[in-house]
Design an enzyme around this catalytic site. Structure first.
Site, mmCIF file in Angstrom:
data_model
loop_
_atom_site.group_PDB
_atom_site.id
_atom_site.type_symbol
_atom_site.label_atom_id
_atom_site.label_comp_id
_atom_site.label_asym_id
_atom_site.label_seq_id
_atom_site.Cartn_x
_atom_site.Cartn_y
_atom_site.Cartn_z
ATOM 1 N N GLU A 259 0.833 -1.209 0.000
ATOM 2 C CA GLU A 259 0.000 0.000 0.000
ATOM 3 C C GLU A 259 0.867 1.257 0.000
ATOM 4 O OE1 GLU A 259 -3.457 1.964 2.901
ATOM 5 O OE2 GLU A 259 -2.051 0.468 3.681
ATOM 6 N N LYS A 319 -9.564 2.240 -2.757
ATOM 7 C CA LYS A 319 -9.985 1.692 -1.468
ATOM 8 C C LYS A 319 -11.401 2.153 -1.133
ATOM 9 C CE LYS A 319 -8.319 1.263 3.300
ATOM 10 N NZ LYS A 319 -7.257 1.686 4.238
ATOM 11 N N CYS A 365 -5.301 -2.687 2.472
ATOM 12 C CA CYS A 365 -5.187 -2.557 3.920
ATOM 13 C C CYS A 365 -6.333 -3.257 4.653
ATOM 14 C CB CYS A 365 -5.089 -1.077 4.283
ATOM 15 S SG CYS A 365 -4.632 -0.763 5.999
#
Length: 496
Positions: A259, A319, A365
């Site tokens: 990430e 995300k 994540c």
């Protein structure tokens, strides 16, 4: 209650002390029974939840320490503050279970209510279902592999329901203890049976090269070493791909950066993408974590798939589940902790179809902690890739608990998962949740893994969280239903 709750957190990874739940929940249920009213029971549940989540999330303090020069005043508040938000999730079942008569019916009610309210954590801000009690079975090695297999049928929330029941049953006396032992044996046999009866088929999934740059968060924030960071990732990629290609055979090779690994705006940087393409020469694709600005100027935490020698952006994913207080500012807070305006959320999980690579589902994540929400149900991938940066949380329980969530998603969905983490722990799991390889915390290097094949869609993969919801409701029916004293007798219903 605070101490009992804090001790119960020892059941979570990496301590994995599951038996501690038995005395801790016994203390809580005894306090619930002894309370003079539902309000007293709720207070006891609240305190238990406060202790549980303060201890279980102690590592959040490490993230504040990274920016202690600005947010020093939040250091003692980070973990207790989050626990205050989560504690009502434990207070509600403590109060409502008193609708059932004391004894085995109240225990059933508590287990069902705990599960339902715990599942409700996905609705707090952008969701924070961290550390459900079902994760306490993610023991290291083969034993853990066996005990988490039922998640393929009932999910981690179903495991939470069973976990609470097993911990409470000894309170029902000798018969309850025997029932707990029998249930544990059935659980183990079911897990062993699934492993034995669902062998992994031949794989067309790629050989993945997981690149762990081990860049401290202070270096990333400072931005003074961006060129050195980029060169480090290029060198690791070059060596990792060169090592993977000879043994890959007919499999494609895919390299993965964590990430926000690229220190810049990769989508706009043609030269950097060509350099990445050259470093990964021979690989079918590269998966790169990077920030980007959309057409409206909003920042997005993204991952991009690069292909070809020019590093063409073949696909990208933004995300969707943003971290509250980290990536966006909850409106309820009277003070500002997120830099700037925060980030914009993506449109939800999806599947990439890259040239010569089996369909893959990208996750960024902590999106991987959302049970039943990691796969596009209309376009099921053959494997999952999770990129993350756990450097914020130091060498604590946080990265280990995060890794446990990755393992559980592999079992629930029947899909292998590859995970690249900036400072660790990078790892890969097969579709049974068995760990194939790992690169530990605070190490710089490359992990090369040939991913196994996916399994057929699991029962949980098909029906999702409806399964644990129905199981929890099934617990409540005999627990909260009217108790008939005799034929034609009036129902005896306990009140709060």
């Amino acid at each position: 209650m605070l101490v009992a709750g804090a001790l119960a957190a020892l059941a979570f990874p990496p301590v994995d002390l599951f038996p501690i739940l038995i005395p801790c929940l016994a203390v809580l249920t005894a306090a619930i029974d002894a309370a003079a009213s539902w309000r007293g029971a709720a207070r006891r549940g609240f305190l238990f939840g406060l202790g549980l989540h303060t201890a279980g999330l102690y590592w959040l303090t490490d993230a504040i320490l990274v920016r202690a020069d600005t947010f020093w005043w939040l250091v003692p508040l980070a973990s207790p503050g989050c626990a205050l938000i989560l504690a009502p999730i434990a207070a509600a079942p403590a109060a409502l279970c008193r609708l059932a008569p004391a004894g085995w019916r109240r225990l059933l009610a508590f287990a069902g209510l705990w599960t339902l309210f715990d599942m409700g954590r996905v609705f707090i801000f952008s969701g924070f279902p961290w550390n459900p009690l079902g994760t306490t079975w993610e023991l290291p090695g083969r034993l853990g592999d066996v005990m988490i297999q039922p998640a393929a049928w009932i999910g981690v929330d179903g495991l939470t329901l069973c976990t609470v029941l097993l911990a409470l049953l000894p309170q029902a006396g000798r018969r309850g203890a025997l029932a707990a032992l029998a249930g544990l044996a059935v659980w183990g046999l079911a897990g062993w049976g699934r492993l034995a009866l669902t062998p992994l088929p031949a794989s067309r999934n790629p050989t993945v090269v997981l690149v762990q740059g081990n860049v401290p968060e202070t270096e990333k924030i400072g931005g003074n070493d961006n060129v050195a960071i980029f060169r480090r990732y290029l060198a690791l990629t070059r060596s990792g791909v060169a090592r993977a290609l000879p043994g890959a055979g007919d499999r494609p090779v895919v390299f993965v950066w964590p990430e926000s690994a690229f220190p810049g705006l990769l989508q706009e940087d043609d030269i950097a993408r060509r350099m990445i393409g050259a470093a990964g020469d021979g690989a079918a694709a590269g998966v790169i974590g990077a920030m980007r600005a959309d057409t409206e100027g909003r920042w997005r935490n993204s991952v991009m798939a690069l292909t070809g020698p020019e590093g063409q952006v073949a696909d990208l994913y933004d995300k969707s589940h943003l971290v509250p207080f980290g990536e966006y500012q909850p409106r309820l807070l009277p003070f500002h902790v997120v830099p700037g305006e925060g980030m914009a959320a993506g449109g939800g999980v999806r599947t990439w179809h890259l040239p010569d690579v089996a369909p893959v589902g990208p996750l960024i994540c902590y999106e991987v902690i959302f049970s039943g929400q990691v796969v596009d149900a209309k376009d099921r991938p053959d494997w999952l890739v999770n990129v993350t940066n756990d450097a914020w949380y130091g060498d604590s329980a946080g990265p280990r608990q995060h890794l446990a969530a990755v393992r559980m998603r592999a079992v629930e969905e029947g899909l292998p998962v590859a995970r690249a983490a900036n400072t660790g722990i990078s790892a890969a799991f097969d579709a049974h949740g068995h760990e194939l390889a790992r690169l530990g915390w605070n190490r710089q290097g490359v992990l090369t893994v040939a991913l196994g094949a996916p399994l057929p869609e699991t029962l949980f993969g098909r029906w999702g969280r409806w399964i644990p919801i129905l199981l929890a409701v099934a617990m409540l029916l005999p627990a909260l239903g009217p108790r008939v004293r005799g034929i034609g007798g009036r129902p005896d219903v306990r009140r709060l």
